[in-house]
Structures are given as structure tokens and as C-alpha cells.
Write an enzyme that holds these catalytic residues in place. Structure first.
Site, PDB file in Angstrom:
ATOM      1  N   GLU A 164      69.642  -2.282  13.541  1.00 54.35           N
ATOM      2  CA  GLU A 164      70.057  -1.762  14.842  1.00 54.35           C
ATOM      3  C   GLU A 164      70.266  -0.257  14.805  1.00 54.35           C
ATOM      4  OE1 GLU A 164      72.264  -5.795  16.471  1.00 54.35           O
ATOM      5  OE2 GLU A 164      73.507  -4.059  15.999  1.00 54.35           O
ATOM      6  N   ASN A 165      70.416   0.301  15.980  1.00 56.17           N
ATOM      7  CA  ASN A 165      70.596   1.737  16.113  1.00 56.17           C
ATOM      8  C   ASN A 165      71.440   1.993  17.355  1.00 56.17           C
ATOM      9  OD1 ASN A 165      69.854   4.572  16.968  1.00 56.17           O
ATOM     10  ND2 ASN A 165      68.664   4.417  15.083  1.00 56.17           N
TER      11      ASN A 165
ATOM     12  N   ALA B 273      71.163   4.287  19.375  1.00 57.74           N
ATOM     13  CA  ALA B 273      70.248   4.680  20.457  1.00 57.74           C
ATOM     14  C   ALA B 273      69.395   3.469  20.828  1.00 57.74           C
ATOM     15  CB  ALA B 273      69.382   5.854  20.031  1.00 57.74           C
TER      16      ALA B 273
ATOM     17  N   CYS C 180      63.745  -5.797  15.154  1.00 57.71           N
ATOM     18  CA  CYS C 180      64.062  -7.163  14.749  1.00 57.71           C
ATOM     19  C   CYS C 180      63.524  -7.422  13.342  1.00 57.71           C
ATOM     20  CB  CYS C 180      63.429  -8.151  15.712  1.00 57.71           C
ATOM     21  SG  CYS C 180      63.979  -7.989  17.419  1.00 57.71           S
TER      22      CYS C 180
ATOM     23  N   GLU D 236      61.751  -9.869  12.198  1.00 56.92           N
ATOM     24  CA  GLU D 236      60.361 -10.320  12.170  1.00 56.92           C
ATOM     25  C   GLU D 236      59.398  -9.143  12.212  1.00 56.92           C
ATOM     26  OE1 GLU D 236      62.913 -11.354  14.054  1.00 56.92           O
ATOM     27  OE2 GLU D 236      62.483 -13.305  14.963  1.00 56.92           O
TER      28      GLU D 236
END
EC number: 3.5.4.5
Length: 160
Positions: A64-65, A67, A73, A75
Site C-alpha cells: 500500500e501507499n 498516495a 495488490c 497478485e
């Protein structure tokens, strides 16, 4: 007016212990990858393991970020790594596990829409189905012989 009826088929395993030994080992690698996820915002961790036709195994976890939506993800992390590092290899199987950090969901969690489209790209590119096994943090595992079961009306390069 005309109706279209679509049927999909999945194999359901009650737990990871019901998988064949090789599938069990690869799902355990996906579980280990999930534990390396970087999910400080959603607290929802996902791990993926990809088996390539050359025998290589590629792992990915969601990243995650702040921004949003700059993260990726699990995958897609694994698929894009495989595509970048093993461009001639075909993806044989994809193993996915997902669950919130505070509990183990016991229902299978399928890939999101963006991941389904990315999987579709590689399934079409390699002209061979990608078997997908997915689970929550524990419990039942769904197995599909192809992404077409999850995304029957795939968008591909033929429409461009």
C-alpha cells in the site's frame, strides 16, 4: 430479447490439508508472503504465489501507499515480477490468500477486478489457462481451472 446463461465450475477444498502436497506447499508460500504485506492503511493483507512452467515460484504481497491508489495488490506484484524476470515462461498456477490483520477470514477471497484483468492479460498472452486457487486466512479453498470462471467476459487486445 434473448438471455444468456453462463455456468462456472470450481473445486472446493475444506482446508489447506485437503490439497495435493505440491499445492499445499505453494499455498503455504502464499501465506508466508501475506505475512510480509505492507498494509498500514487497510490492514488487509494478501499473499500470492505463482508457479511458472519453468519450475520457478514467484511470490508477491500487497504493497500500500499513502498516495492511494499507488499501491499494488499481491497478485499484480507477483504477475508483473514474473513477466519482467521470466518473460518467456507461462504462468501455470496462481495461489492467493487474503485476510484482515486482526482475524483470519474463513471464506475464500477472489482477486479484485484490477487483478482479474491483469491475470486475463497473461492468460491471453500465453494462450493457456491459469489455474487459480484462493482462500481467506483459513478454511475453504476454491480452485478454478481458468480466469474465465471469474471473468467470463474478458476485455482483451482484440477489442482495441
Amino acid at each position: 430479447m434473448k438471455q444468456i446463461s453462463l455456468t462456472t465450475t470450481f473445486t472446493v477444498f475444506d482446508s489447506i490439508d485437503d490439497l495435493k502436497t505440491a499445492d499445499k506447499e505453494l499455498m503455504q508460500q502464499a501465506i508466508a508472503a501475506r505475512k510480509k504485506a505492507y498494509a498500514p492503511y487497510s490492514k488487509f493483507t494478501v499473499g500470492a504465489a505463482i508457479l511458472l512452467d519453468n519450475g520457478q515460484v514467484v511470490l508477491g504481497s500487497n504493497q500500500e501507499n499513502a498516495a492511494y491508489p499507488s499501491g499494488l495488490c499481491a497478485e499484480r506484484v507477483a504477475i508483473f515480477y514474473a513477466g519482467a524476470n521470466y518473460p518467456e515462461a507461462k504462468i501455470v498456477k496462481l495461489y492467493i490468500t487474503a485476510s484482515p490483520e486482526d482475524r483470519d477470514l474463513d471464506q475464500p477471497i477472489p482477486p479484485c477486478g484490477s487483478c482479474r484483468q491483469s491475470i486475463a492479460e497473461y492468460e491471453i498472452k500465453q494462450e493457456a489457462p491459469i489455474e487459480i486457487l484462493f482462500m481467506g486466512g483459513k478454511g475453504k479453498i476454491y480452485q478454478s481451472d481458468s480466469l474465465k470462471n471469474l471473468l467470463p467476459f474478458m476485455f482483451d487486445k482484440n477489442y482495441l
